[in-house]
Enzyme design. Structure first.
Site, PDB file in Angstrom:
ATOM      1  N   LYS A 116       0.808  -1.218   0.000  1.00 32.95           N
ATOM      2  CA  LYS A 116       0.000   0.000   0.000  1.00 32.95           C
ATOM      3  C   LYS A 116       0.841   1.267   0.000  1.00 32.95           C
ATOM      4  CE  LYS A 116      -3.858  -2.294   0.064  1.00 32.95           C
ATOM      5  NZ  LYS A 116      -3.291  -3.637  -0.090  1.00 32.95           N
ATOM      6  N   GLU A 200      -3.907   7.892   6.806  1.00 26.74           N
ATOM      7  CA  GLU A 200      -4.642   8.628   5.786  1.00 26.74           C
ATOM      8  C   GLU A 200      -5.707   9.494   6.438  1.00 26.74           C
ATOM      9  OE1 GLU A 200      -4.592   5.931   1.703  1.00 26.74           O
ATOM     10  OE2 GLU A 200      -6.403   6.006   2.937  1.00 26.74           O
ATOM     11  N   HIS A 235     -15.668  -3.286   6.789  1.00 26.43           N
ATOM     12  CA  HIS A 235     -14.815  -3.108   5.614  1.00 26.43           C
ATOM     13  C   HIS A 235     -14.925  -4.253   4.608  1.00 26.43           C
ATOM     14  CE1 HIS A 235     -13.081   0.246   7.782  1.00 26.43           C
ATOM     15  NE2 HIS A 235     -12.745  -0.546   8.775  1.00 26.43           N
ATOM     16  N   ARG A 292      -6.402  -8.637  -9.779  1.00 24.76           N
ATOM     17  CA  ARG A 292      -7.060  -9.925  -9.994  1.00 24.76           C
ATOM     18  C   ARG A 292      -8.498  -9.679 -10.423  1.00 24.76           C
ATOM     19  NH1 ARG A 292     -10.329  -9.632  -5.624  1.00 24.76           N
ATOM     20  NH2 ARG A 292      -9.497  -8.809  -3.679  1.00 24.76           N
TER      21      ARG A 292
END
Length: 491
Positions: A116, A200, A235, A292
């Site tokens: 990430k 973030e 999530h 993917r």
């Protein structure tokens, strides 16, 4: 040309890939563990190969076991599905070293987008908007706390190697930051073997929009429009749809164009999904790229009319996007909504519900697609994700698609493990969902009913089980009960 394709996965995605391969005349190889020995995907494949014990680490996550199956079955190519080894760089590299086609992107793309922090840096360099935050270079708690103050609370702590909500914490104040940081790092270490995190800015009332992209070996990348995935619990996506409701057409074009820019910047090959967070003010930011095929790919297939698995195969064989498009352009037509049917108990903290499926009946009605990996007699194992099926409603409008999906869920019967069918129907029937007023906090802010009709349906499922027992080819439940509408049957 691919003649034999090994599917390094299980369940519904293995069956879904097999369907395309059979249409194209490609021989399929299913790999299976002890727990899956009698599963539908094993019986449906042209060839099946035992790869180990039920624990994923000893079967579906074992690269040596998969490579042995590849060698001994004369496999030309491997489709990883999603999950398991689908985003493992070492798996893609091992297949390349063995001269076997990998129906996925280049290993370097998998490696970059799997990190990430590095992927964030790559997107900044490419001019793709990212959420304000840290670069992950420091893991010192005090330094991170100071960075959080600069960003401004609330902030998100995210695992660098993460996904699926693991190692992710939303922090609202300075007082709770250090304990949340410690928890996130511990969770990331346990899940991914990598405790690194980054920060973030938390975007309030966000929507989750993702764009399906495809790249070929000539460097061309196109998009196949967007999907809305804002209905999430912890999530994890619950409901997905395309097109995204109440999205300004110009904003849709801009998001899709940025997704193409992101994929092009890394020379992306094959199918991928660029995910964004969309703020209330119309600002959007790069979240991550999944290298993917996505669980929710059927909604894109329905609104575009494109078989994404076939495109994966053709791209891997060297076809270009120009050849696949044959002078036409990709168009978005109608609407599709997907619900994930799980063996879990919504009234008991959504705990997985394992055990034997005594009876299962999925609807075969117009404008409904069911991608399932189970049947009557299947076992829901504690070793794997308890998703039973993906049920997709479609129509000319969102309202038609929504109602078709509700009808499909009403006509879905599973006896044995508890399912979330009534919970899904509650979401789809909620007035705010019907209006398209969704964001990632939808399930936190709205009470979803899971009783009443669900309890009645469970009782009728018991009737079905008693009527049909363990017969492999049972008649339709509607024939036995004598009605086309489950809800006409009362005590």
């Amino acid at each position: 040309m691919i003649r034999t394709l090994l599917i390094a996965n299980r369940g519904e995605i293995s069956l879904r890939i097999q369907r395309t391969c059979k249409r194209l005349g490609i021989r399929t190889v299913a790999v299976y563990s002890d727990a899956d020995r009698n599963s539908p995907f094993v019986k449906n494949a042209d060839l099946s190969y035992y790869i180990g014990e039920s624990e994923p680490s000893k079967s579906y996550l074992s690269i040596p076991s998969i490579l042995k199956a590849v060698r001994e079955t004369g496999t030309d190519a491997v489709h990883p599905g999603y999950g398991f080894l689908s985003e493992k760089t070492e798996f893609a590299q091992a297949l390349a070293a063995a001269g076997i086609l990998f129906l996925g992107p280049r290993p370097e793309s998998v490696d970059l987008m799997g990190d990430k922090i590095r992927s964030r840096e790559a997107m900044i360099a490419a001019g793709v908007p990212v959420v304000p935050g840290t670069d992950g270079n420091t893991q010192d708690p005090k330094t991170l706390l100071n960075e959080a103050k600069k960003i401004g609370f609330p902030v998100m702590i995210k695992a660098s190697a993460g996904g699926g909500g693991k190692g992710m914490k939303r922090v609202y104040s300075e007082e709770e930051f250090l304990s949340s940081l410690e928890s996130a790092q511990r969770e990331a270490s346990n899940a991914f073997g990598d405790s690194r995190v980054f920060l973030e800015k938390y975007v309030s009332n966000p929507r989750h929009i993702e764009v399906q992209v495809f790249g070929d070996s000539k460097g061309k990348v196109i998009h196949l429009f967007e999907r809305e995935c804002s209905i999430q619990r912890r999530h994890q996506k619950v409901i997905e749809e395309s097109p995204a409701p109440n999205l300004d057409p110009k904003l849709r074009e801009e998001i899709c164009a940025v997704a193409v820019k992101a994929a092009s910047s890394i020379g992306y090959l094959g199918a991928g999904t660029v995910e964004f967070i969309l703020g209330e003010d119309g600002s959007f930011y790069f979240l991550e790229m999944n290298t993917r095929l996505q669980v929710e790919h059927p909604v894109t297939e329905i609104v575009t009319g494109i078989d994404l698995v076939e495109w994966q195969i053709r791209i891997s064989e060297g076809k270009t996007l120009v050849e696949l498009l044959a002078g036409s352009s990709v168009k978005q037509s109608g609407h599709a909504v997907e619900a994930r049917l799980y063996a879990e108990d919504p009234e008991n903290e959504f705990l997985p519900s394992i055990g034997k499926i005594e009876y299962a009946s999925f609807p075969e009605i117009q404008n409904v697609r069911v991608d399932s990996g189970v049947e009557t007699g299947s076992e829901v194992s504690l070793y794997y994700d308890p998703m039973l099926a993906k049920i997709i409603g479609n129509g000319k409008t969102r309202e038609e698609a929504r109602k078709n999906l509700i009808q499909a869920l009403e006509n879905t019967v599973v006896f044995g493990p508890t399912t979330n069918a009534s919970y899904l129907k509650g979401i789809l029937s909620h007035p705010e969902f019907a209006k398209g007023n969704t964001n990632t906090h939808f399930l936190e802010r709205h009470q979803i009913s899971v009783g009443g009709e669900g309890e009645e349906k469970d009782a009728l499922a018991k009737v079905a089980s008693l009527l049909f027992g363990r017969r492999k080819k049972a008649p339709s439940i509607w024939e036995a009960i004598g009605t086309k509408d489950l809800w006409e049957v009362r005590k």
